[in-house]
Motif scaffolding. Structure first.
Motif, PDB file in Angstrom:
ATOM      1  N   THR A 165       0.839  -1.207   0.000  1.00  0.00           N
ATOM      2  CA  THR A 165       0.000   0.000   0.000  1.00  0.00           C
ATOM      3  C   THR A 165       0.873   1.254   0.000  1.00  0.00           C
ATOM      4  O   THR A 165       0.580   2.232  -0.708  1.00  0.00           O
ATOM      5  CB  THR A 165      -0.939  -0.015   1.230  1.00  0.00           C
ATOM      6  OG1 THR A 165      -1.793  -1.160   1.129  1.00  0.00           O
ATOM      7  CG2 THR A 165      -1.797   1.235   1.304  1.00  0.00           C
ATOM      8  N   GLN A 209      -9.274  -1.591  -1.425  1.00  0.00           N
ATOM      9  CA  GLN A 209      -9.764  -2.877  -0.938  1.00  0.00           C
ATOM     10  C   GLN A 209     -11.031  -2.711  -0.106  1.00  0.00           C
ATOM     11  O   GLN A 209     -11.870  -3.585  -0.078  1.00  0.00           O
ATOM     12  CB  GLN A 209      -8.690  -3.627  -0.150  1.00  0.00           C
ATOM     13  CG  GLN A 209      -8.409  -3.099   1.234  1.00  0.00           C
ATOM     14  CD  GLN A 209      -7.245  -3.840   1.881  1.00  0.00           C
ATOM     15  OE1 GLN A 209      -6.104  -3.486   1.686  1.00  0.00           O
ATOM     16  NE2 GLN A 209      -7.523  -4.841   2.634  1.00  0.00           N
ATOM     17  N   ASP A 268      -5.472  -1.955  -5.022  1.00  0.00           N
ATOM     18  CA  ASP A 268      -4.896  -2.405  -3.756  1.00  0.00           C
ATOM     19  C   ASP A 268      -5.741  -3.535  -3.175  1.00  0.00           C
ATOM     20  O   ASP A 268      -6.828  -3.297  -2.655  1.00  0.00           O
ATOM     21  CB  ASP A 268      -4.826  -1.235  -2.768  1.00  0.00           C
ATOM     22  CG  ASP A 268      -3.898  -1.554  -1.598  1.00  0.00           C
ATOM     23  OD1 ASP A 268      -3.428  -2.700  -1.506  1.00  0.00           O
ATOM     24  OD2 ASP A 268      -3.647  -0.638  -0.794  1.00  0.00           O
ATOM     25  N   GLU A 269      -5.248  -4.758  -3.267  1.00  0.00           N
ATOM     26  CA  GLU A 269      -5.965  -5.957  -2.813  1.00  0.00           C
ATOM     27  C   GLU A 269      -7.441  -5.903  -3.230  1.00  0.00           C
ATOM     28  O   GLU A 269      -8.343  -5.988  -2.388  1.00  0.00           O
ATOM     29  CB  GLU A 269      -5.812  -6.098  -1.290  1.00  0.00           C
ATOM     30  CG  GLU A 269      -4.335  -6.105  -0.911  1.00  0.00           C
ATOM     31  CD  GLU A 269      -4.041  -6.863   0.363  1.00  0.00           C
ATOM     32  OE1 GLU A 269      -4.768  -7.842   0.645  1.00  0.00           O
ATOM     33  OE2 GLU A 269      -3.081  -6.485   1.046  1.00  0.00           O
TER      34      GLU A 269
HETATM   35 MG   LIG Z   1      -2.037  -2.896   2.052  1.00  0.00          MG
END
Ligand SMILES: [Mg+2]
Ligand SMILES: Nc1ncnc2c1ncn2[C@@H]1O[C@H](COP(=O)(O)OP(=O)(O)O)[C@@H](O)[C@H]1O
Length: 222
Positions: A46, A91, A167-168
């Motif tokens: 991140t 995310q 991000d994820e």
């Molecule tokens: Mg992260």
């Protein structure tokens, strides 16, 4: 397109303890490449995405995007850079629950000098690409997890961003919606976007359009 040279990030906590989250990161991503950034929790994924989005400055090192050094951008120019260039898929669902799907896309556009008609066209196009057009008028609070994620993707691409950072993106999705998300990434690749996905979800092994994989461990690229 994106070039990092010897990027370091050191966080200092309130007790003046230093923690080095990124160590000497160098990488290059070409236009229209789809790149995976693997790494366990806490490895610095991140932080790296935040630096590329100019949401955070590195402690040292060079970050060039489209030939421009983004490290020295003022806050004002950094947000202009994000609006014009970066789509960010998070995310967790940072959506405004009480607004409709299409209303959630407006903040990404209001600072552009567009007519109402142009805005409506851009929103329609993004919703259609993310396959959520049929829910345009529906309140976000009433959507399923997969639909919320599609809304986030629509918001990320509504400004025609050339670079999409994820991000994820499948962390909160079930298998079916994760597979659907892979299809959307393939669409973005076909639209010639440059894509960087931070993830440790093995489902991305099924994503055929991946050009490169980086492994981040303890803040270092392996
Ligand atoms: Mg992260
Ligand atoms: N603002 C911050 N202050 C102090 N430490 C931080 C901060 N942000 C992240 N970190 C630390 O940096 C490391 C990397 O974090 P992060 O980039 O979020 O990892 P990942 O996304 O791979 O899980 C973690 O150990 C985290 O605790």
């Amino acid at each position: 397109m994106i070039q990092l040279q010897n990027v370091n990030k050191v966080f200092t906590d309130t007790n003046h303890n230093n923690f080095q989250a990124l160590k000497d990161i160098s990488l290059a991503i070409s236009p229209n490449e789809c790149v995976l950034l693997h790494g366990s929790s806490g490895s610095g994924k991140t932080t790296l995405l935040h630096i590329i989005a100019s949401l955070m400055k590195p402690s040292s090192g060079l970050v060039e995007v489209k030939g421009e050094n983004i490290v020295s951008l003022s806050d004002y120019h950094a947000s202009a850079y994000r609006r014009s260039t970066i789509g960010y898929v998070t995310q967790s669902f940072y959506l405004l629950d009480n607004l409709s799907v299409e209303e959630n896309l407006l903040p990404a556009l209001v600072l552009e000098s567009l007519s109402e008609k142009e805005m409506a066209q851009k929103i329609k196009k993004a919703l259609s690409l993310a396959n959520i057009e049929h829910k345009a008028k529906q309140k976000v609070s009433t959507l399923s997890g997969g639909e919320k994620q599609r809304c986030i993707i629509a918001r990320a691409i509504v400004n025609d961003a050339e670079i999409v950072l994820c991000d994820e993106p499948t962390a909160n999705l079930d298998k079916k919606n994760s597979l659907f998300f892979l299809g959307l990434i393939q669409n973005l690749k076909n639209l010639r976007k440059t894509i960087l996905i931070a993830t440790h979800d093995p489902i991305f092994e099924k994503l055929e359009c991946v050009d490169k994989v980086y492994n981040l461990e303890g803040g270092s690229l392996e």
